[in-house]
Design a protein around this motif. Structure first.
Motif, PDB file in Angstrom:
ATOM      1  N   CYS A  10       0.828  -1.210   0.000  1.00  0.00           N
ATOM      2  CA  CYS A  10       0.000   0.000   0.000  1.00  0.00           C
ATOM      3  C   CYS A  10       0.861   1.257   0.000  1.00  0.00           C
ATOM      4  CB  CYS A  10      -0.924   0.003   1.217  1.00  0.00           C
ATOM      5  SG  CYS A  10      -2.272  -1.194   1.128  1.00  0.00           S
ATOM      6  N   VAL A  11       1.989   1.209   0.704  1.00  0.00           N
ATOM      7  CA  VAL A  11       2.912   2.344   0.714  1.00  0.00           C
ATOM      8  C   VAL A  11       3.493   2.549  -0.679  1.00  0.00           C
ATOM      9  CG1 VAL A  11       5.027   3.267   1.730  1.00  0.00           C
ATOM     10  CG2 VAL A  11       3.449   1.933   3.144  1.00  0.00           C
ATOM     11  N   LEU A  12       3.940   1.463  -1.308  1.00  0.00           N
ATOM     12  CA  LEU A  12       4.495   1.566  -2.655  1.00  0.00           C
ATOM     13  C   LEU A  12       3.480   2.131  -3.629  1.00  0.00           C
ATOM     14  CD1 LEU A  12       6.380  -1.846  -2.913  1.00  0.00           C
ATOM     15  CD2 LEU A  12       7.435   0.413  -2.825  1.00  0.00           C
ATOM     16  N   ASN A  14       1.002   4.108  -3.139  1.00  0.00           N
ATOM     17  CA  ASN A  14       0.821   5.537  -2.936  1.00  0.00           C
ATOM     18  C   ASN A  14       2.009   6.330  -3.464  1.00  0.00           C
ATOM     19  OD1 ASN A  14       1.259   8.127  -1.426  1.00  0.00           O
ATOM     20  ND2 ASN A  14      -0.716   7.625  -0.537  1.00  0.00           N
ATOM     21  N   ARG A  15       3.188   5.969  -3.035  1.00  0.00           N
ATOM     22  CA  ARG A  15       4.362   6.783  -3.351  1.00  0.00           C
ATOM     23  C   ARG A  15       4.710   6.729  -4.840  1.00  0.00           C
ATOM     24  NH1 ARG A  15       4.128  10.146   0.791  1.00  0.00           N
ATOM     25  NH2 ARG A  15       4.771   9.248   2.799  1.00  0.00           N
ATOM     26  N   LEU A  16       4.579   5.561  -5.477  1.00  0.00           N
ATOM     27  CA  LEU A  16       4.947   5.461  -6.882  1.00  0.00           C
ATOM     28  C   LEU A  16       3.919   6.120  -7.787  1.00  0.00           C
ATOM     29  CD1 LEU A  16       6.373   1.830  -6.988  1.00  0.00           C
ATOM     30  CD2 LEU A  16       7.626   3.984  -6.849  1.00  0.00           C
ATOM     31  N   SER A  17       2.649   6.094  -7.388  1.00  0.00           N
ATOM     32  CA  SER A  17       1.613   6.716  -8.220  1.00  0.00           C
ATOM     33  C   SER A  17       1.568   8.230  -8.047  1.00  0.00           C
ATOM     34  CB  SER A  17       0.242   6.112  -7.909  1.00  0.00           C
ATOM     35  OG  SER A  17      -0.164   6.384  -6.578  1.00  0.00           O
ATOM     36  N   ALA A 193      -4.253   4.572   5.513  1.00  0.00           N
ATOM     37  CA  ALA A 193      -3.331   5.709   5.505  1.00  0.00           C
ATOM     38  C   ALA A 193      -2.773   6.005   4.123  1.00  0.00           C
ATOM     39  CB  ALA A 193      -2.183   5.441   6.476  1.00  0.00           C
ATOM     40  N   PHE A 194      -2.380   4.961   3.388  1.00  0.00           N
ATOM     41  CA  PHE A 194      -1.668   5.158   2.133  1.00  0.00           C
ATOM     42  C   PHE A 194      -2.500   4.845   0.890  1.00  0.00           C
ATOM     43  CE2 PHE A 194       1.715   4.630   5.223  1.00  0.00           C
ATOM     44  CZ  PHE A 194       2.682   5.528   4.805  1.00  0.00           C
ATOM     45  N   LEU A 195      -3.228   3.716   0.908  1.00  0.00           N
ATOM     46  CA  LEU A 195      -3.892   3.282  -0.315  1.00  0.00           C
ATOM     47  C   LEU A 195      -5.137   4.092  -0.631  1.00  0.00           C
ATOM     48  CD1 LEU A 195      -4.074   1.384  -2.700  1.00  0.00           C
ATOM     49  CD2 LEU A 195      -5.258  -0.266  -1.228  1.00  0.00           C
ATOM     50  N   ARG A 196      -6.009   4.247   0.362  1.00  0.00           N
ATOM     51  CA  ARG A 196      -7.288   4.897   0.089  1.00  0.00           C
ATOM     52  C   ARG A 196      -7.121   6.300  -0.504  1.00  0.00           C
ATOM     53  NH1 ARG A 196     -10.287   3.355   4.660  1.00  0.00           N
ATOM     54  NH2 ARG A 196     -10.383   1.386   3.537  1.00  0.00           N
ATOM     55  N   PRO A 197      -6.213   7.146   0.013  1.00  0.00           N
ATOM     56  CA  PRO A 197      -6.066   8.470  -0.597  1.00  0.00           C
ATOM     57  C   PRO A 197      -5.558   8.430  -2.036  1.00  0.00           C
ATOM     58  CG  PRO A 197      -5.099   8.416   1.605  1.00  0.00           C
ATOM     59  CD  PRO A 197      -5.392   7.001   1.232  1.00  0.00           C
ATOM     60  N   ALA A 198      -4.909   7.320  -2.435  1.00  0.00           N
ATOM     61  CA  ALA A 198      -4.323   7.243  -3.775  1.00  0.00           C
ATOM     62  C   ALA A 198      -5.250   6.610  -4.806  1.00  0.00           C
ATOM     63  CB  ALA A 198      -3.013   6.446  -3.715  1.00  0.00           C
ATOM     64  N   LEU A 199      -6.324   5.969  -4.375  1.00  0.00           N
ATOM     65  CA  LEU A 199      -7.160   5.208  -5.307  1.00  0.00           C
ATOM     66  C   LEU A 199      -7.865   6.091  -6.332  1.00  0.00           C
ATOM     67  CD1 LEU A 199      -8.728   2.443  -3.019  1.00  0.00           C
ATOM     68  CD2 LEU A 199      -7.071   2.154  -4.876  1.00  0.00           C
ATOM     69  N   ALA A 506       6.187  -1.129  11.742  1.00  0.00           N
ATOM     70  CA  ALA A 506       6.789   0.164  11.411  1.00  0.00           C
ATOM     71  C   ALA A 506       8.038   0.003  10.547  1.00  0.00           C
ATOM     72  CB  ALA A 506       7.099   0.952  12.685  1.00  0.00           C
ATOM     73  N   PRO A 507       8.946  -0.937  10.847  1.00  0.00           N
ATOM     74  CA  PRO A 507      10.089  -1.124   9.954  1.00  0.00           C
ATOM     75  C   PRO A 507       9.702  -1.556   8.543  1.00  0.00           C
ATOM     76  CG  PRO A 507      10.562  -2.048  12.111  1.00  0.00           C
ATOM     77  CD  PRO A 507       9.110  -1.690  12.110  1.00  0.00           C
ATOM     78  N   THR A 508       8.625  -2.351   8.412  1.00  0.00           N
ATOM     79  CA  THR A 508       8.184  -2.766   7.082  1.00  0.00           C
ATOM     80  C   THR A 508       7.705  -1.565   6.271  1.00  0.00           C
ATOM     81  OG1 THR A 508       7.558  -4.950   7.927  1.00  0.00           O
ATOM     82  CG2 THR A 508       6.579  -4.263   5.834  1.00  0.00           C
ATOM     83  N   ILE A 509       6.986  -0.660   6.923  1.00  0.00           N
ATOM     84  CA  ILE A 509       6.539   0.564   6.249  1.00  0.00           C
ATOM     85  C   ILE A 509       7.748   1.406   5.844  1.00  0.00           C
ATOM     86  CG2 ILE A 509       5.281   2.725   6.612  1.00  0.00           C
ATOM     87  CD1 ILE A 509       3.381   1.091   8.455  1.00  0.00           C
ATOM     88  N   MET A 510       8.744   1.484   6.725  1.00  0.00           N
ATOM     89  CA  MET A 510       9.970   2.216   6.385  1.00  0.00           C
ATOM     90  C   MET A 510      10.642   1.610   5.161  1.00  0.00           C
ATOM     91  SD  MET A 510      13.507   1.749   6.512  1.00  0.00           S
ATOM     92  CE  MET A 510      13.792   0.533   7.783  1.00  0.00           C
ATOM     93  N   ILE A 511      10.722   0.281   5.108  1.00  0.00           N
ATOM     94  CA  ILE A 511      11.352  -0.398   3.970  1.00  0.00           C
ATOM     95  C   ILE A 511      10.667   0.002   2.668  1.00  0.00           C
ATOM     96  CG2 ILE A 511      11.630  -2.670   2.882  1.00  0.00           C
ATOM     97  CD1 ILE A 511      12.139  -3.759   5.758  1.00  0.00           C
ATOM     98  N   ALA A 512       9.336   0.056   2.685  1.00  0.00           N
ATOM     99  CA  ALA A 512       8.599   0.428   1.479  1.00  0.00           C
ATOM    100  C   ALA A 512       8.813   1.896   1.110  1.00  0.00           C
ATOM    101  CB  ALA A 512       7.117   0.138   1.670  1.00  0.00           C
ATOM    102  N   GLU A 513       8.872   2.760   2.117  1.00  0.00           N
ATOM    103  CA  GLU A 513       9.151   4.177   1.848  1.00  0.00           C
ATOM    104  C   GLU A 513      10.514   4.330   1.161  1.00  0.00           C
ATOM    105  OE1 GLU A 513       7.300   6.768   2.030  1.00  0.00           O
ATOM    106  OE2 GLU A 513       6.146   6.923   3.882  1.00  0.00           O
TER     107      GLU A 513
END
Length: 534
Positions: A10-12, A14-17, A193-199, A506-513
């Protein structure tokens, strides 16, 4: 193309789109996060072990646990395990990430990853040198306080453990109240947090209930994915890269089903080896919690929720005020400390719960009690994930390898002793009437180790099955690209070289960021190279 809309996917997405010139396809094997219990913090009691939202994995019988099998919940829904977990926000220790970098993973030291923790965070307490307020992930203080938790904190201080109000700040060691990924009484998953705002972005496409079966290879390049939806197989090709974000179980399984792994193992289950990588599915690490339960004469949450009328009152309180027991994270109080005083940094973690139960789904005990759960932060035991069939719908074998080293056994014994030492301090000791689990009869080191084997459970932190590194058994490099293949990265908790010293979301979310920035940088370098040639 992103495979898995979980904590990392979900983080990816958001950030890539964010770049309108990039098209992003997100495939999720589960369904929408419509179940209302997903959004109620304590709802993990209802969503874990529920096949509608949980993959409901089961480990193989583990010799280290006297042959017991453990349930391993993993999210089968948008947000993945961030929609099912205990909401606890812990980053780990500075030394964890510095150790990753020292092993040759450039750019993964603490100073380099801290900005990504801060980038994702919207910290209720405000911004400082360690926390951000501009990110989409809400991090807030607990909305529940109980007497037994205060007594536990003061007992830990009496045992020589310092109070630490910010476990994600300058240092981790100490005792205090957890923070959690929630906001105003609701869970804040990565889907929310990440996916819904990007859809709403036209360049992002989400396909649900799309279960990835295998990656499509053309020579040594991954060119797409085959997935199953509604009983039919579909193939879709990626213009640039495939990002595998299916977690520490799903990612190695998909790689192996695609012919990427140890040749002998793949051949033995009927999969032709397309690319030999012996480390795929190896190096599995998890935190094993040893649960001690103490009966008390002090009221705990057991008293507040075990009767139907009291549960009704709790539900009414939540509906009206978004406070009370339904806002409870998996634990209230943390302790990070050392199993032996001569150690350089904390090696064990406590999760204190103001309630007790044999299994959460079975309800709380019919007496007042609290749980003092303790786990080793950096186990030396290792396990594996290995497929048994080319069919990705067939679950792989999960062999955790718990308590299989002398070091881990020793720490388990010391951890139980420390849990008892805290319980023996005032003002906690005066309200304890009995050690219910494992019980006062367990005293010798041999008995305490046996108690650890008998009364421990996973704390749901599987990692490291697609390890980042440079050696022959590493799976990805420090750009998260799979060794020897083009067009494929792995982005999730499976890439951790060693498990972090604490909860893993939290570390997994950081990895995706960080991965999103690595991918953007690579694209920018490519464009600059093409411009220079022109």
């Amino acid at each position: 193309m992103i495979v898995g809309a979980g904590s990392a996917g979900c983080v990816l997405a958001n950030r890539l789109s964010e770049d309108a010139d990039v098209s992003v396809l997100l495939l999720e094997a589960g369904g929408a996060d419509w179940n209302p219990w997903i959004h109620v913090p304590v709802g993990y009691f209802k969503t874990m072990h529920n096949p509608a939202t949980d993959w409901c994995y089961l480990t193989e019988p583990d010799p280290g646990l006297n042959g017991r099998q453990l349930q391993w919940p993993r999210g089968k829904v948008l947000g993945g395990s961030s929609s099912l977990n205990g909401l606890l926000y812990i980053r780990g220790q500075k030394e964890d990430y510095d150790g990753w970098a020292a092993a040759g993973n450039q750019g993964w030291d603490y100073a380099s990853v801290l900005p990504y923790f801060m980038k994702s965070e919207c910290q209720e307490r405000g911004a400082d040198d360690f926390h951000g307020v501009d990110g989409p992930l809400k991090v807030s203080d607990l909305r529940l306080r109980r007497e037994i938790a205060e007594r536990f904190i003061n007992a830990a201080r009496a045992a020589g453990i310092p109070e630490n109000p910010d476990v994600n700040g300058a240092h981790q060691e100490g005792v205090g109240y957890f923070q959690q990924t929630s906001w105003k009484g609701f869970r804040c998953s990565t889907a929310k947090a990440f996916l819904r705002p990007a859809l709403s972005r036209p360049n992002l496409t989400l396909i649900k209930r799309a279960h990835c079966q295998r990656l499509l290879l053309r020579g040594k390049r991954v060119v797409g994915v085959e997935y199953r939806q509604g009983g039919e197989l579909h193939q879709v090709h990626a213009r640039r890269e495939v990002l595998l974000s299916s977690g520490a179980i799903g990612s190695p399984q998909i790689l192996q089903c695609s012919g990427i792994g140890e040749r002998q193992h793949l051949n033995s289950v009927g999969v032709e080896c397309q690319h030999e990588l012996p480390g795929v599915g190896q190096n599995l690490q998890d935190h094993l919690q040893i649960r001690l339960v103490f009966k008390t004469r002090c009221r705990t949450l057991n008293d507040e929720v075990r009767h139907p009328l009291k549960r009704l009152a709790v539900g009414t309180q939540y509906l009206l005020t978004r406070t009370g027991p339904l806002t409870l994270a998996a634990s209230q109080v943390y302790v990070f400390t050392r199993s032996q005083p001569q150690l350089e940094r904390p090696d064990i973690q406590f999760h204190m719960q103001p309630l007790s139960a044999d299994k959460p789904a079975e309800g709380v005990h019919p007496f007042s009690a609290f749980t003092s759960s303790v786990c080793q932060l950096r186990p030396s035991s290792r396990g594996s994930i290995r497929i048994v069939s080319p069919d990705a719908s067939v679950y792989p074998l999960i062999q955790p390898g718990y308590l299989s080293t002398e070091e881990d056994c020793r720490v388990a014994i010391d951890a139980i002793k420390l849990a008892r030492r805290i319980a023996a301090q005032q003002p906690l000791a005066e309200v304890i009437t009995e050690e219910y689990v494992p019980g006062a009869a367990w005293q010798s080191d041999e008995q305490l180790l046996e108690a650890a084997r008998q009364y421990s459970q996973t704390i749901y932190h599987p990692t490291s099955t697609c390890r980042m590194g440079k050696d022959a058994r590493a799976v990805v490099d420090d750009q998260l690209r799979v060794h020897g293949l083009d067009g494929l990265r792995v982005v999730d908790a499976s890439i951790m070289p060693t498990i972090v010293s604490g909860n893993t979301n939290a570390p997994t979310i950081m990895i995706a960021e960080k991965a999103a920035d690595l991918i953007k940088q690579a694209r920018g370098d490519e464009w600059n190279g093409q411009a220079a040639l022109a």
